[in-house]
Design a protein around this motif. Structure first.
Motif, mmCIF file in Angstrom:
data_model
loop_
_atom_site.group_PDB
_atom_site.id
_atom_site.type_symbol
_atom_site.label_atom_id
_atom_site.label_comp_id
_atom_site.label_asym_id
_atom_site.label_seq_id
_atom_site.Cartn_x
_atom_site.Cartn_y
_atom_site.Cartn_z
ATOM 1 N N UNK A 62 12.480 -11.101 14.429
ATOM 2 C CA UNK A 62 11.539 -12.110 14.918
ATOM 3 C C UNK A 62 10.144 -11.562 15.144
ATOM 4 N N UNK A 63 9.964 -10.252 15.059
ATOM 5 C CA UNK A 63 8.672 -9.670 15.401
ATOM 6 C C UNK A 63 8.402 -8.449 14.535
ATOM 7 N N UNK A 64 7.138 -8.111 14.421
ATOM 8 C CA UNK A 64 6.722 -6.867 13.792
ATOM 9 C C UNK A 64 5.996 -6.007 14.809
ATOM 10 N N UNK A 65 5.579 -4.807 14.404
ATOM 11 C CA UNK A 65 4.866 -3.885 15.292
ATOM 12 C C UNK A 65 5.639 -3.643 16.573
ATOM 13 N N UNK A 66 6.949 -3.437 16.432
ATOM 14 C CA UNK A 66 7.873 -3.337 17.567
ATOM 15 C C UNK A 66 8.433 -1.930 17.613
ATOM 16 N N UNK A 67 8.097 -1.187 18.656
ATOM 17 C CA UNK A 67 8.573 0.186 18.792
ATOM 18 C C UNK A 67 10.046 0.216 19.156
ATOM 19 N N UNK A 68 10.498 -0.779 19.910
ATOM 20 C CA UNK A 68 11.889 -0.817 20.323
ATOM 21 C C UNK A 68 12.839 -0.996 19.159
ATOM 22 N N UNK A 338 23.453 -0.162 12.010
ATOM 23 C CA UNK A 338 23.741 -0.088 10.571
ATOM 24 C C UNK A 338 22.572 -0.517 9.694
ATOM 25 N N UNK A 339 21.804 -1.508 10.152
ATOM 26 C CA UNK A 339 20.732 -2.040 9.315
ATOM 27 C C UNK A 339 19.434 -2.073 10.106
ATOM 28 N N UNK A 340 18.415 -1.449 9.532
ATOM 29 C CA UNK A 340 17.107 -1.321 10.177
ATOM 30 C C UNK A 340 16.099 -2.140 9.367
ATOM 31 N N UNK A 341 15.329 -3.013 10.011
ATOM 32 C CA UNK A 341 14.364 -3.819 9.261
ATOM 33 C C UNK A 341 13.139 -3.022 8.827
ATOM 34 N N UNK A 342 12.463 -3.559 7.873
ATOM 35 C CA UNK A 342 11.202 -3.015 7.357
ATOM 36 C C UNK A 342 10.274 -2.622 8.500
ATOM 37 N N UNK A 343 10.178 -3.504 9.506
ATOM 38 C CA UNK A 343 9.196 -3.338 10.572
ATOM 39 C C UNK A 343 9.377 -2.036 11.338
ATOM 40 N N UNK A 344 10.634 -1.611 11.567
ATOM 41 C CA UNK A 344 10.859 -0.366 12.307
ATOM 42 C C UNK A 344 10.331 0.835 11.536
ATOM 43 N N UNK A 345 10.617 0.879 10.255
ATOM 44 C CA UNK A 345 10.140 2.008 9.449
ATOM 45 C C UNK A 345 8.613 2.068 9.457
ATOM 46 N N UNK A 346 7.972 0.899 9.343
ATOM 47 C CA UNK A 346 6.508 0.853 9.336
ATOM 48 C C UNK A 346 5.940 1.304 10.677
ATOM 49 N N UNK A 347 6.504 0.777 11.784
ATOM 50 C CA UNK A 347 5.994 1.093 13.115
ATOM 51 C C UNK A 347 6.129 2.575 13.442
ATOM 52 N N UNK A 348 7.241 3.180 13.019
ATOM 53 C CA UNK A 348 7.482 4.582 13.331
ATOM 54 C C UNK A 348 6.845 5.540 12.318
ATOM 55 N N UNK A 362 17.265 8.016 9.058
ATOM 56 C CA UNK A 362 15.963 8.675 8.968
ATOM 57 C C UNK A 362 15.233 8.562 10.307
ATOM 58 N N UNK A 363 14.965 9.690 10.919
ATOM 59 C CA UNK A 363 14.276 9.686 12.212
ATOM 60 C C UNK A 363 12.782 9.881 12.009
ATOM 61 N N UNK A 364 11.950 9.455 12.973
ATOM 62 C CA UNK A 364 12.320 8.718 14.196
ATOM 63 C C UNK A 364 12.385 7.212 13.934
ATOM 64 N N UNK A 365 13.246 6.529 14.693
ATOM 65 C CA UNK A 365 13.378 5.077 14.572
ATOM 66 C C UNK A 365 13.649 4.388 15.910
ATOM 67 N N UNK A 366 14.117 5.144 16.903
ATOM 68 C CA UNK A 366 14.552 4.505 18.139
ATOM 69 C C UNK A 366 14.003 5.234 19.361
#
Length: 461
Positions: A62-68, A338-348, A362-366
């Protein structure tokens, strides 16, 4: 079904912390794990906080630019929570809307199918704010769940005429003021004026109306704040400081739910998830949480559970009722999503040109995995014993660790692949003592004396 005891002599409540989990676990048989099930199942009712969404992985983020983390798990995990002994779960938190209204409503449905009673989210504000009721041999328990720190698009609202309601969380919004001495306040006003972003009460400036500012307050209007109300409020004071207060409308609405629950049930729980802090997340709860906890008990709550900082905080006994300002993590498994959205990879900061080759490992992600910290990987199961008048008699703390030593270095002790397992085990020895001593030290300022005896902590009789 769990063998619950008749509680005519008082309530016995079991409490677990924040559950960020996405792996089934009912097959495990270690004594340190099965002991957790024994503790939870022997209570009259067991509470936990769910910081996860259950769905079939078809909902869009539901959101982008999300560090969480974007927290999502297979619905089978919900059934294991019920197997473990948990009866009621709060759902309002800053991840409730990770996958929008579809993900939020799916989570409610899957919890219901697993026979978990929930509160805190719903298809409109009335549903999100109403108490969830658990029916048991011992009596009827009510749970009110609310969250502080969600974005405006995540707040549930009400229908108006032909305009449909927005599904979402039950909010407890706050107003936060940043206090500055005269010199610094004048300098910030000057900077804001020269940049053309200063907003003060009563100013009529094209492109922004300074709603939400009281006399003497000002704010800096950033471009991303277009059409938003009262963000980043500053005021002049004798010294630096940050103060916060609950939104009167939300406070009144939540306390009304507490009063309703008191009239319609035998025991009332209030769960408050807050990811905001007055500055950095230290070891002292923010003033808005203390205020709401006291108000909730004054309105009829029998216990207040705070969470959101993912670490344990102090315990207060207020008018004979316990307040837990930070329960800490009970499961910590964001590393196994199991599944990470595009937005997490971009933000991190990953190489988006290699998106097709990027993987969930692939770290970092969380957050929480980017550094070792003992407080993220430990908490306690808490057992509450009340008398017939629902005054707290005894609190027992059963410390748990999640796969890392409870030390400053927090080395991994239980691996799954390259990561800490994140599943709770009853802690012993140095780990247990470190967990209990933290509760002990952080509770002292509230006048709460926690005693340590071996691997257990106690308050009261």
């Amino acid at each position: 079904m769990h063998n619950r005891k008749d509680c005519r002599d008082g309530w016995k409540i079991a409490v677990a912390g924040e559950c960020m989990l996405n792996r089934t676990f009912s097959m495990h048989e270690e004594p340190e794990f099965r002991g957790i099930k024994d503790i939870l199942s022997c209570a009259d009712v067991c509470y936990g906080h769910l910081e996860m969404n259950f769905s079939d992985f078809t909902a869009c983020p539901s959101r982008g630019n999300w560090i969480g983390s974007y927290l999502q798990a297979d619905p089978e995990v919900a059934k294991d929570l019920r197997w473990l002994g948990i009866d009621v779960m709060s759902l309002a938190n800053n991840h409730s809307y990770d996958f929008g209204a579809p993900g939020l409503l799916d989570t409610i449905r899957h919890c219901q199918e697993a026979d978990l009673v929930t509160a805190g989210t719903g298809r409109d504000l009335e549903a999100a704010r109403e108490p969830g009721y658990w029916e048991g041999k011992a009596g009827r328990v009510a749970l009110i769940s609310t969250a502080t720190g969600n974005g405006p698009d995540e707040w549930a609202n009400l229908a108006k005429g032909t305009m449909a309601a927005r599904p979402g969380i039950n909010p407890l919004r706050i107003k936060m003021r940043f206090k500055l001495p005269h010199k610094e306040a004048e300098e910030l006003r000057s900077i804001g004026k020269n940049l053309g972003i200063l907003r003060v009460p009563g100013a009529k400036i094209e492109g922004n109306t300074p709603i939400g500012l009281d006399e003497g307050e000002f704010r800096l209007f950033m471009p991303s704040d277009q059409s938003k109300k009262g963000i980043g409020v500053f005021c002049e004071a004798e010294e630096f400081g940050i103060e916060s207060e609950c939104d009167p409308l939300d406070l009144e609405g939540n306390l009304r739910s507490v009063t309703e629950a008191q009239k319609l049930s035998d025991f009332v729980m209030v769960a408050h998830h807050f990811n905001l802090a007055e500055g950095k997340r230290g070891d002292v709860p923010p003033s808005f949480a203390v205020k709401f906890a006291h108000d909730a008990i004054d309105a009829g709550a029998d216990v207040y559970f705070g969470h959101g900082w993912h670490k344990t905080l102090g315990v207060e006994i207020y008018k004979g009722k316990p307040i837990f300002y930070g329960l800490g993590n009970f499961f910590a498994q964001s590393q196994f999503i199991r599944r990470i959205p595009y937005d997490s990879y971009e933000t991190w900061g990953h190489d988006m040109g290699q998106l097709i080759n990027l993987r969930p490992s692939d770290e970092p992600l969380h957050p929480g995995l980017d550094r070792a910290q003992a407080t993220w990987w430990s908490s306690a199961l808490i057992r509450l014993e009340y008398d017939r008048q629902k005054q707290i008699k005894k609190i027992t703390f059963h410390p748990v660790e999640l796969g890392r030593d409870v030390t400053k270095e927090a080395p991994i002790t239980r691996y799954t692949g390259s990561y800490a397992e994140g599943r709770p085990m009853l802690a012993t020895g140095e780990n247990a003592r470190n967990i209990l001593e933290r509760f002990q030290e952080l509770s002292k300022p509230f006048g709460t004396e926690i005693k340590i005896d071996g691997d257990l902590g106690y308050w009261g009789e």
